[in-house]
Design a protein around this motif. Structure first.
Motif, PDB file in Angstrom:
ATOM      1  N   LEU A 142       0.829  -1.196   0.000  1.00  0.00           N
ATOM      2  CA  LEU A 142       0.000   0.000   0.000  1.00  0.00           C
ATOM      3  C   LEU A 142       0.867   1.249   0.000  1.00  0.00           C
ATOM      4  CD1 LEU A 142      -2.761   1.317   0.073  1.00  0.00           C
ATOM      5  CD2 LEU A 142      -2.779   1.049   2.571  1.00  0.00           C
ATOM      6  N   ALA A 143       1.940   1.251   0.772  1.00  0.00           N
ATOM      7  CA  ALA A 143       2.843   2.402   0.814  1.00  0.00           C
ATOM      8  C   ALA A 143       3.434   2.679  -0.563  1.00  0.00           C
ATOM      9  CB  ALA A 143       3.956   2.160   1.831  1.00  0.00           C
ATOM     10  N   GLU A 144       3.817   1.633  -1.269  1.00  0.00           N
ATOM     11  CA  GLU A 144       4.372   1.803  -2.613  1.00  0.00           C
ATOM     12  C   GLU A 144       3.314   2.386  -3.551  1.00  0.00           C
ATOM     13  OE1 GLU A 144       6.507  -0.874  -6.133  1.00  0.00           O
ATOM     14  OE2 GLU A 144       5.582  -1.839  -4.399  1.00  0.00           O
ATOM     15  N   THR A 145       2.079   1.952  -3.387  1.00  0.00           N
ATOM     16  CA  THR A 145       0.996   2.402  -4.255  1.00  0.00           C
ATOM     17  C   THR A 145       0.711   3.892  -4.077  1.00  0.00           C
ATOM     18  OG1 THR A 145      -0.001   0.197  -4.161  1.00  0.00           O
ATOM     19  CG2 THR A 145      -1.417   2.001  -4.879  1.00  0.00           C
ATOM     20  N   ILE A 146       0.792   4.387  -2.831  1.00  0.00           N
ATOM     21  CA  ILE A 146       0.417   5.780  -2.552  1.00  0.00           C
ATOM     22  C   ILE A 146       1.636   6.682  -2.390  1.00  0.00           C
ATOM     23  CG2 ILE A 146      -1.736   5.041  -1.460  1.00  0.00           C
ATOM     24  CD1 ILE A 146      -0.395   5.693   1.270  1.00  0.00           C
ATOM     25  N   ALA A 147       2.791   6.248  -2.864  1.00  0.00           N
ATOM     26  CA  ALA A 147       4.039   6.967  -2.598  1.00  0.00           C
ATOM     27  C   ALA A 147       4.005   8.419  -3.047  1.00  0.00           C
ATOM     28  CB  ALA A 147       5.212   6.235  -3.264  1.00  0.00           C
ATOM     29  N   SER A 148       3.272   8.738  -4.110  1.00  0.00           N
ATOM     30  CA  SER A 148       3.284  10.111  -4.618  1.00  0.00           C
ATOM     31  C   SER A 148       2.702  11.105  -3.626  1.00  0.00           C
ATOM     32  CB  SER A 148       2.502  10.202  -5.936  1.00  0.00           C
ATOM     33  OG  SER A 148       1.125   9.967  -5.724  1.00  0.00           O
ATOM     34  N   ALA A 149       1.908  10.628  -2.661  1.00  0.00           N
ATOM     35  CA  ALA A 149       1.287  11.521  -1.684  1.00  0.00           C
ATOM     36  C   ALA A 149       2.235  11.934  -0.567  1.00  0.00           C
ATOM     37  CB  ALA A 149       0.045  10.875  -1.080  1.00  0.00           C
ATOM     38  N   GLY A 150       3.434  11.326  -0.508  1.00  0.00           N
ATOM     39  CA  GLY A 150       4.360  11.645   0.578  1.00  0.00           C
ATOM     40  C   GLY A 150       3.911  11.018   1.888  1.00  0.00           C
ATOM     41  N   LEU A 151       4.849  10.918   2.830  1.00  0.00           N
ATOM     42  CA  LEU A 151       4.561  10.329   4.143  1.00  0.00           C
ATOM     43  C   LEU A 151       3.816   9.007   3.997  1.00  0.00           C
ATOM     44  CD1 LEU A 151       3.448  13.594   6.003  1.00  0.00           C
ATOM     45  CD2 LEU A 151       5.715  12.558   5.981  1.00  0.00           C
ATOM     46  N   TYR A 152       4.229   8.222   3.023  1.00  0.00           N
ATOM     47  CA  TYR A 152       3.468   7.046   2.623  1.00  0.00           C
ATOM     48  C   TYR A 152       3.477   5.927   3.657  1.00  0.00           C
ATOM     49  CZ  TYR A 152       8.255   6.342   1.007  1.00  0.00           C
ATOM     50  OH  TYR A 152       9.629   6.287   0.931  1.00  0.00           O
ATOM     51  N   ASN A 153       4.547   5.810   4.450  1.00  0.00           N
ATOM     52  CA  ASN A 153       4.536   4.779   5.497  1.00  0.00           C
ATOM     53  C   ASN A 153       3.484   5.089   6.553  1.00  0.00           C
ATOM     54  OD1 ASN A 153       6.527   3.032   4.517  1.00  0.00           O
ATOM     55  ND2 ASN A 153       8.175   4.260   5.373  1.00  0.00           N
ATOM     56  N   ARG A 154       3.455   6.340   7.001  1.00  0.00           N
ATOM     57  CA  ARG A 154       2.475   6.733   8.012  1.00  0.00           C
ATOM     58  C   ARG A 154       1.059   6.647   7.457  1.00  0.00           C
ATOM     59  NH1 ARG A 154       2.948  12.665  10.318  1.00  0.00           N
ATOM     60  NH2 ARG A 154       1.659  13.176   8.517  1.00  0.00           N
ATOM     61  N   LYS A 155       0.863   7.126   6.226  1.00  0.00           N
ATOM     62  CA  LYS A 155      -0.478   7.137   5.651  1.00  0.00           C
ATOM     63  C   LYS A 155      -0.980   5.728   5.359  1.00  0.00           C
ATOM     64  CE  LYS A 155      -0.097  11.811   3.745  1.00  0.00           C
ATOM     65  NZ  LYS A 155      -0.036  12.667   2.543  1.00  0.00           N
ATOM     66  N   SER A 156      -0.094   4.841   4.903  1.00  0.00           N
ATOM     67  CA  SER A 156      -0.528   3.464   4.638  1.00  0.00           C
ATOM     68  C   SER A 156      -0.927   2.779   5.940  1.00  0.00           C
ATOM     69  CB  SER A 156       0.581   2.687   3.925  1.00  0.00           C
ATOM     70  OG  SER A 156       1.773   2.662   4.690  1.00  0.00           O
ATOM     71  N   GLU A 157      -0.168   3.013   6.995  1.00  0.00           N
ATOM     72  CA  GLU A 157      -0.522   2.445   8.300  1.00  0.00           C
ATOM     73  C   GLU A 157      -1.877   2.972   8.762  1.00  0.00           C
ATOM     74  OE1 GLU A 157       1.241   2.244  12.888  1.00  0.00           O
ATOM     75  OE2 GLU A 157       2.285   3.407  11.353  1.00  0.00           O
TER      76      GLU A 157
END
Length: 284
Positions: free
Chosen positions: A110-125
């Protein structure tokens, strides 16, 4: 790979509401606005669209808003599109329900999928945790949508704010863009800055105090439009570092309604309204 957003410039048009949901608002500018805040929103209505919001699927709206946190629409929109392509209907990870699909995702994928949004580790969690809660408490995205659109706004806001990772702006955006609730004026960084700079809220008001002032002084049917139009106005005219009035006193279409708190056109200096020495802490 760094998680920090890259500071992409904002798009020409405000897309924070997305393409789905809403329609013409039906309201007309008041002949005699009851408050200065209403007069400001009416003036914005002469320049930007007057639109009513609502109709977005509630969980997808929650996903979209989380992705938009601390970044621009230009960065978050591709992340949303990529998430929907992978985890939405017809996608390879689709599980008959968006909440179920996201809850079952691995954080790395999920983090890889949303990477363009930045802060992807926190946002995926955050997204996986929110999806699991929606599944556990409502059984899926459809039931969550019914809760958001049918339950009282106060109850919905209270429940959303109890979700870790959901703040006041995110909760209010879900109420507005999904629930279509009148009288909801989400406050982002643009709205927070402009309302205090213009004198529509106390110079030292936090985001919640600005929201309370605007929801008090702007008619319910104009709040949603006021939110999106004020964001657009902030991008085009009332930027944080160089508002239009510092170059030309007549360049701002809202100059006659503005107290210019923290803005000094004669010197070009701009400070946060709360730091302005002459700031009045009581708005009209």
């Amino acid at each position: 790979m760094s998680e920090e957003p890259e500071g992409d410039p904002e798009p020409t048009e405000n897309i924070s509401g997305g393409e789905a949901g809403g329609g013409p608002s039906g309201f007309e500018p008041a002949a005699d606005p009851a408050t200065r805040a209403e007069a400001v929103v009416d003036r914005l209505g002469e320049r930007y669209w007057r639109k009513a919001y609502g109709g977005q699927a509630a969980f997808e709206c929650l996903v979209r808003t989380v992705l938009s946190q601390n970044t621009s629409d230009k960065a978050s929109q591709p992340a949303h599109d990529a998430l929907m392509e992978r985890y939405g209907p017809g996608g390879p990870e689709w599980a008959d329900d968006l909440a179920a699909s996201v809850a079952a995702a691995t954080q790395d994928d999920l983090a890889e999928t949303i990477a363009s949004a930045g802060l992807y580790n926190r946002k995926s969690e955050t997204l996986i945790r929110l999806a699991a809660r929606v599944l556990d408490e409502y059984g899926g995205a459809d039931a969550f949508d019914r809760f958001v659109t049918e339950e009282s706004p106060g109850t919905v806001r209270e429940v959303l704010l109890d979700m870790k990772g959901v703040g006041p702006k995110t909760a209010d955006c879900v109420l507005l863009f999904s629930g279509g609730r009148g009288g909801v004026f989400p406050v982002d960084t643009h709205v927070h800055r402009i309302a205090r700079r213009m004198g529509l809220a106390p110079a030292d008001a936090d985001h919640e105090a600005v929201r309370a002032a605007l929801e008090r002084d702007v008619p319910a049917e104009k709040c949603g439009f006021g939110h999106t139009a004020m964001i657009q106005f902030g991008r085009e005219f009332c930027s944080a570092r160089k508002p239009a009035c510092t170059d030309d006193p007549d360049a701002c279409p809202l100059a006659d309604h503005c107290d210019q708190v923290g803005v000094y056109p004669e010197t070009g200096d701009v400070v946060d309204p709360a730091e302005a020495p002459e700031a009045d802490t009581t708005a009209d």
